[in-house]
Design an enzyme around this catalytic site. Structure first.
Site, PDB file in Angstrom:
ATOM      1  N   GLU A 153       9.729  -4.080  10.055  1.00 18.20           N
ATOM      2  CA  GLU A 153      10.125  -2.787   9.479  1.00 18.20           C
ATOM      3  C   GLU A 153      10.714  -1.862  10.546  1.00 18.20           C
ATOM      4  OE1 GLU A 153       7.217  -0.923   6.948  1.00 18.20           O
ATOM      5  OE2 GLU A 153       8.394   0.929   6.785  1.00 18.20           O
ATOM      6  N   ASP A 167       0.839  -1.203   0.000  1.00 17.94           N
ATOM      7  CA  ASP A 167       0.000   0.000   0.000  1.00 17.94           C
ATOM      8  C   ASP A 167       0.876   1.257   0.000  1.00 17.94           C
ATOM      9  OD1 ASP A 167       0.850  -0.150   2.620  1.00 17.94           O
ATOM     10  OD2 ASP A 167      -1.141   0.097   3.525  1.00 17.94           O
ATOM     11  N   SER A 168       2.207   1.052  -0.024  1.00 15.64           N
ATOM     12  CA  SER A 168       3.133   2.161  -0.291  1.00 15.64           C
ATOM     13  C   SER A 168       2.795   2.816  -1.629  1.00 15.64           C
ATOM     14  CB  SER A 168       4.578   1.661  -0.317  1.00 15.64           C
ATOM     15  OG  SER A 168       4.713   0.545  -1.177  1.00 15.64           O
TER      16      SER A 168
HETATM   17  O1  KIV Z   1       3.571  -1.060   1.574  1.00 12.53           O
HETATM   18  C1  KIV Z   1       4.736  -1.503   1.458  1.00 12.53           C
HETATM   19  O2  KIV Z   1       5.420  -1.285   0.464  1.00 12.53           O
HETATM   20  C2  KIV Z   1       5.260  -2.292   2.555  1.00 12.53           C
HETATM   21  C3  KIV Z   1       6.737  -2.551   2.572  1.00 12.53           C
HETATM   22  C4  KIV Z   1       7.457  -1.316   2.926  1.00 12.53           C
HETATM   23  C5  KIV Z   1       7.100  -3.673   3.468  1.00 12.53           C
HETATM   24  O3  KIV Z   1       4.540  -2.686   3.417  1.00 12.53           O
END
Ligand code: KIV
Length: 265
Positions: free
Chosen positions: A183, A46-47
Site C-alpha cells: 500500500e 478493516d477499512s
Molecule cells: O482494510 C482495507 O480495506 C485494506 C485495503 C486498503 C488493502 O487493507
C-alpha cells in the site's frame, strides 16, 4: 465450486502474468454483485471502520466486527477467494493471533487472513502457518500504524526505508505468507518486490507492476467523503454499479489501472 479462486490459482495467475482483481466487500449483496462481475479476491478490510462506521481510522474495529462482516461476505461470495483482515491488536502474540484467525476462518468463513507488519510478525506468521492458516501480509502504508506515521503517508521513498520494505517482504515470504498487499509505496519499489517474490502482490497506490490491484469499494464507487488519489471513481459515466465494477475488473486485467496519476514516485 467450478472456477473457485484458490491460492494455487492465484500463483498460476502470477506465473502467467494474468492480473488479479480484488475489491473490499462488507456485506452479502455487494459480495454477490462483485462475484458476478468477475472479482477474483474479496477482502473484508478493516477499512470498514472508516467507510461503514464513520471513524477517522481503523483502530476501533474489533474481532467481533470482522467476524460479522466476514460471515456476510462469505455467505454470498462463491467464486472469489475470501480474505479477512485481522483488526488492530488482535495478533500481538502468536497465541492470540491463532485464536482470532481460527474464529475468522471457522465461524466467519475466511479462507485467508491478512495482517499488517514486517519483521515483527515473523513468529506470528510461522505459528499460523504451522496450523495451516493461510496468511496475507500487508507492507508499505499500514493503516493500523497511522499514529506512528503521524498520518497517511507514502512509505519507502528513502533508500533505507525502501530496502527495509523489500527485506521485510522477502522475510515474510520465507516465513510462509501466501500473498502480500503493498500500500502506498513508489511504483518502482513495488515492481522490484513483485519480481523478487514468488507469491502474488496486490497493490493499492503501488503502481501497475503488482500482480493484482485492490481498492476500497466505497472509494471506487465515489461514495467515500474523500476519494484518495490512488483510487479512481469507476461509477462516473456508468449506468450502474454492476457496470462500474465490470469496468474496474477490465481495467485491472488490461493493466490500464492504475494510471500514473494513481501511483507514486
Ligand atoms: O482494510 C482495507 O480495506 C485494506 C485495503 C486498503 C488493502 O487493507
Amino acid at each position: 465450486m467450478k472456477n473457485k479462486i484458490t491460492l494455487t490459482k492465484l500463483r498460476e495467475m502470477k506465473k502467467a502474468g494474468d492480473k488479479i482483481a480484488c475489491l473490499t466487500a462488507y456485506d452479502a449483496s455487494f459480495a454477490a454483485l462483485l462475484d458476478e462481475a468477475g472479482i477474483d479476491v474479496l477482502l473484508i478490510g478493516d477499512s470498514l471502520g472508516m467507510v461503514l462506521q464513520g471513524e477517522d481510522n481503523t483502530l476501533k474495529v474489533t474481532v467481533a466486527d470482522m467476524l460479522y462482516h466476514t460471515r456476510l461476505v462469505s455467505r454470498a461470495g462463491r467464486r472469489p477467494l475470501i480474505v479477512s483482515d485481522m483488526p488492530f491488536m488482535s495478533y500481538a502474540t502468536p497465541a492470540q493471533a491463532l485464536g482470532n484467525a481460527a474464529r475468522l476462518m471457522s465461524d466467519g468463513g475466511a479462507e485467508v487472513i491478512k495482517i499488517e507488519g514486517g519483521e515483527n510478525l515473523l513468529e506470528v506468521v510461522q505459528h499460523l502457518n504451522r496450523h495451516d492458516i493461510p496468511v496475507c501480509g500487508h507492507l508499505g502504508l499500514q493503516p493500523q500504524s497511522v499514529h506512528k506515521y503521524g498520518g497517511y503517508r507514502v512509505q519507502g521513498r528513502q533508500r533505507q526505508a525502501a530496502e527495509q520494505i523489500l527485506q521485510d517482504a522477502q522475510r515474510l515470504q520465507d516465513a510462509g505468507i501466501i500473498m502480500l498487499v503493498l500500500e502506498c509505496i513508489p511504483a518502482d519499489l513495488a515492481a522490484n518486490i513483485s519480481s523478487a517474490l514468488d507469491i502474488p502482490t496486490i497493490g493499492i497506490g503501488a503502481g501497475l507492476d503488482c500482480d493484482g490491484q485492490v481498492l476500497v469499494l466505497y472509494d471506487m464507487l465515489g461514495i467515500s467523503a474523500r476519494i484518495p488519489s490512488m483510487a479512481r471513481n469507476f461509477l462516473e459515466g456508468k449506468a450502474s454499479v454492476q457496470d462500474a465494477v465490470r469496468s474496474y475488473v477490465e481495467a485491472v486485467k488490461a493493466a490500464s489501472f492504475p494510471a500514473p496519476e494513481h501511483s507514486f514516485k
